[in-house]
Design an enzyme around this catalytic site. Structure first.
Site, PDB file in Angstrom:
ATOM      1  N   ASP A 196      -0.108   2.917  12.168  1.00  0.00           N
ATOM      2  CA  ASP A 196      -0.647   2.392  13.425  1.00  0.00           C
ATOM      3  C   ASP A 196      -0.786   3.367  14.586  1.00  0.00           C
ATOM      4  O   ASP A 196      -1.893   3.698  15.019  1.00  0.00           O
ATOM      5  CB  ASP A 196       0.151   1.157  13.853  1.00  0.00           C
ATOM      6  CG  ASP A 196       1.668   1.371  13.816  1.00  0.00           C
ATOM      7  OD1 ASP A 196       2.110   2.512  13.594  1.00  0.00           O
ATOM      8  OD2 ASP A 196       2.407   0.387  14.029  1.00  0.00           O
ATOM      9  N   ARG A 215      11.041   5.616  22.693  1.00  0.00           N
ATOM     10  CA  ARG A 215      11.856   4.779  23.585  1.00  0.00           C
ATOM     11  C   ARG A 215      12.553   5.616  24.653  1.00  0.00           C
ATOM     12  O   ARG A 215      12.400   5.363  25.853  1.00  0.00           O
ATOM     13  CB  ARG A 215      12.898   4.004  22.779  1.00  0.00           C
ATOM     14  CG  ARG A 215      12.299   3.089  21.733  1.00  0.00           C
ATOM     15  CD  ARG A 215      13.319   2.103  21.215  1.00  0.00           C
ATOM     16  NE  ARG A 215      12.932   1.533  19.919  1.00  0.00           N
ATOM     17  CZ  ARG A 215      13.343   0.364  19.461  1.00  0.00           C
ATOM     18  NH1 ARG A 215      14.165  -0.368  20.188  1.00  0.00           N
ATOM     19  NH2 ARG A 215      12.961  -0.070  18.276  1.00  0.00           N
ATOM     20  N   GLU A 222      11.716   6.895  16.945  1.00  0.00           N
ATOM     21  CA  GLU A 222      12.271   5.895  17.859  1.00  0.00           C
ATOM     22  C   GLU A 222      12.878   6.543  19.100  1.00  0.00           C
ATOM     23  O   GLU A 222      12.727   6.033  20.212  1.00  0.00           O
ATOM     24  CB  GLU A 222      13.312   5.043  17.135  1.00  0.00           C
ATOM     25  CG  GLU A 222      12.771   4.203  16.009  1.00  0.00           C
ATOM     26  CD  GLU A 222      11.868   3.068  16.470  1.00  0.00           C
ATOM     27  OE1 GLU A 222      11.212   2.454  15.610  1.00  0.00           O
ATOM     28  OE2 GLU A 222      11.814   2.799  17.691  1.00  0.00           O
ATOM     29  N   GLU A 259       2.347  -6.583  20.184  1.00  0.00           N
ATOM     30  CA  GLU A 259       1.013  -6.049  19.892  1.00  0.00           C
ATOM     31  C   GLU A 259      -0.129  -7.002  20.249  1.00  0.00           C
ATOM     32  O   GLU A 259      -1.202  -6.563  20.695  1.00  0.00           O
ATOM     33  CB  GLU A 259       0.921  -5.649  18.419  1.00  0.00           C
ATOM     34  CG  GLU A 259       1.743  -4.438  18.044  1.00  0.00           C
ATOM     35  CD  GLU A 259       3.221  -4.746  17.894  1.00  0.00           C
ATOM     36  OE1 GLU A 259       4.049  -3.805  17.980  1.00  0.00           O
ATOM     37  OE2 GLU A 259       3.564  -5.940  17.707  1.00  0.00           O
TER      38      GLU A 259
END
Length: 630
Positions: free
Chosen positions: A390, A263, A259, A524
């Protein structure tokens, strides 16, 4: 007493020496001591002996790790980085190569906390800003921002159409509406939660959470490039000022490596590439170094959690496995950290991850979601293109594209993985919907997560470079998967999609339990709409995107920001009281791009990391410091 009274008698010293002899002995001894200490401090290779007598100098944790691996010691007494990259004007102004921004200050960074006056410069030097280029010992590193911008094939903000010709065009009005949504989301955050990680719009306060190890302002960092490309000039300057003045890196918690990377590192890198402002580059590199201890494992596969605590720079021991989507989604950002710092350690770390993954045996060519960072073996055979897996696949094809199509290793890994996914996971429902199931040791779960809906866009993006006989097939597959994800939206009362949807018991593309029926402002589906629009210009994707805009306005907009909802199948859903930072970074950005011209952040020049932060394609004639040839 008698001897002291005898004339001419001189008593001996306690060692049996007379006074003149004692004086000569002490003189010789002092000379010997002086000679020894002089040799100790002046002769070569005495640093180890010095540490026996001298107190160690304090040093910022982590710098020795970087310096040792990179092959150079951090400079301590040099001046700040010379010739910083020129700043780019505020969004909407002319190209920066002709002039510098009037708001740009000399000297680079402001101090972000009360410290000594040389702290920022010292930290920047130690973190690789002045690293030497390989083969050029002693030559300070400097990233040539103007040369980088000159190699882009399209203006960053696209070619401006004459808006006076179509002042009331529908697409322009739709784009302006999305821009207004972004402005409202930012202003609500600024009013009620500025500096906090995320806004809670119902209670009108901020939320910090425990994902970021004490780092703050996730929404600020995530919003920078969206504000810039939407030409929200005042809001962008507010965000930039906060980064300069209030974004502190002296934190001591435990953070998610994944993360923080996608980010914070991604957001800072993209902000630098868009503007040339040194504050973003330097903070990205300093923060990147704070992530390096996560790689201190027997295999070099990083743990998912890294400790920022001073004096505890080993990797966190919680948990026994690393997640594919987490350690597999570092490649784009870490190559750019090397590109902007000259420090090879970042590129070396992610290349080692590739090496481990290439070597390990894959069941049926599939990549399970969990890997032991100690043994380098798969922990269990759960395969998913949704959560846990993913973005690993996404970063393979994007690494190929970002390298200027030189990273053939990434290309081969991507197409090999895609073939295995097609063979073992791809299904078509009785109702004709194409979906990617999840695989558990050979048994399929016939469900698809919202997170997996990025795959339509990914497959479309990679179709062009597939074998010629497969290109049309992949384009059609991308369209079919994206259609299925649209159906998960269309079949809900709110026209927003659930967190996961199933294909069983006669029900297709719907959630089967309340725990999977929520929507948390995820991007998404609209991400795939954007890629399919740019590939095909089929107006259906803009129609579907506008349906999402209307649903967000109706069900997610509150008095003080946007909120996720707890049940997409209720026409009066409850809000979850959280405006996710990725809503500003991804959802609104992809929607804005969907209704913009193709040369706004052209896919010829940029790839998006998995938080939708644009990173530039390598158009350099040379292999560069980070990419190399594979």
């Amino acid at each position: 007493m008698l001897m002291r009274k005898v004339p001419g008698f001189v008593p001996a010293s306690p060692w049996g020496l007379r006074l003149p002899q004692k004086f000569l002995f002490l003189l010789f001894l002092s000379g010997l001591v002086t000679l020894c200490f002089g040799a100790l401090f002046l002769l070569p290779h005495s640093s180890r002996l010095k540490r026996l007598f001298l107190a160690p100098r304090t040093q910022q944790p982590g710098l020795e790790v970087v310096a040792e691996i990179a092959g150079h010691i951090p400079a301590r007494e040099q001046e700040p980085p010379p010739n910083p990259a020129p700043a780019v004007p505020a969004p909407g102004e002319d190209d920066p190569s002709s002039r510098a921004s009037p708001r740009r200050r000399k000297g680079g960074l402001r101090r972000t906390r009360p410290t000594g006056p040389r702290e920022e410069a010292t930290a920047a030097r130690g973190n690789g800003i002045l690293a030497s280029r390989p083969g050029d010992e002693g030559v300070p590193f400097r990233f040539d921002f103007n040369a980088f911008r000159s190699r882009l094939r399209h203006p960053v903000l696209g070619t401006r159409a004459d808006e006076s010709q179509e002042p009331q065009s529908r697409v322009r009005a739709q784009r302006e509406k999305i821009k207004e949504m972004m402005q409202f989301a930012w202003q609500s955050y600024k009013r009620y939660a500025m500096g906090k990680n995320e806004l809670r719009p119902l209670t009108k306060d901020g939320y910090e959470g425990n994902m970021f190890g004490g780092l703050s302002g996730a929404t600020v960092i995530d919003s920078l490039d969206t504000l810039y490309l939407m030409e929200l000039k005042e809001e962008f300057q507010e965000a930039k000022a906060w980064v300069e003045e209030s974004f502190h890196l002296n934190v001591s918690g435990e953070a998610s490596l994944f993360e923080v990377n996608i980010r914070y590192i991604g957001g800072l890198l993209s902000a630098f590439y868009l503007t040339g402002e040194e504050v973003f580059r330097i903070k990205a590199i300093r923060l990147g170094e704070k992530l390096l201890p996560a790689f201190n494992t027997p295999t070099g596969i990083p743990k998912g959690v890294v400790s920022f605590k001073s004096g505890n720079w080993g990797w966190a021991t919680a948990g026994s496995s690393s997640i594919l989507a987490e350690f597999g989604s570092l490649h784009l950002e870490f190559l750019h950290l090397t590109e902007l710092s000259g420090n090879q350690v970042f590129a070396e770390k992610v290349r080692n991850i590739r090496k481990v993954l290439r070597k390990i045996e894959k069941p049926f060519g599939l990549y399970p979601n969990f890997l032991s960072p100690v043994s380098g073996n798969w922990v269990q055979h759960h395969v998913s293109v949704g959560g846990l897996g993913d973005s690993f696949y996404e970063y393979l094809i994007k690494s190929w594209l970002m390298s200027g199509k030189t990273d053939t290793e990434a290309k081969n890994m991507y197409y090999e993985a895609l073939e295995a996914i097609e063979t073992y996971l791809l299904n078509v429902s009785p109702g004709g919907l194409t979906y990617i199931a999840e695989w558990r040791g050979g048994i399929l779960d016939h469900k698809m997560g919202h997170l997996a809906c990025f795959s339509g866009g990914m497959i479309a993006l990679g179709a062009e470079d597939a074998k010629e006989e497969k290109r049309a097939h992949y384009r059609e597959l991308a369209a079919q998967i994206t259609k299925t994800c649209h159906e998960s939206y269309a079949r809900s009362d709110t026209k927003l999609g659930p967190e996961a949807f199933w294909f069983n018991s006669g029900r297709e593309a719907v959630a089967t339990q309340l725990s999977e029926s929520y929507y948390i402002l995820r991007p998404e589906v609209v991400e795939s709409y954007m890629y399919l629009w740019r590939q095909t210009h089929d107006p259906i994707y803009r129609e579907w995107g506008w349906e999402v805009v209307l649903a967000l306005e109706k069900y997610c907009r509150t008095e003080a920001g946007f909120s996720g909802i707890q049940d997409v199948y209720s026409s009066t859903p409850n809000h979850d009281n959280k405006q996710q930072s990725f809503f500003l970074a991804e959802t609104l950005k992809y929607l804005y791009l969907l209704f913009s011209e193709d040369d706004l952040l052209s896919l010829e020049d940029w790839v998006f990391n998995t938080e939708a932060h644009p990173l530039p394609v390598n158009h350099s004639d040379s292999s560069g410091r980070a990419w190399g040839r594979h």
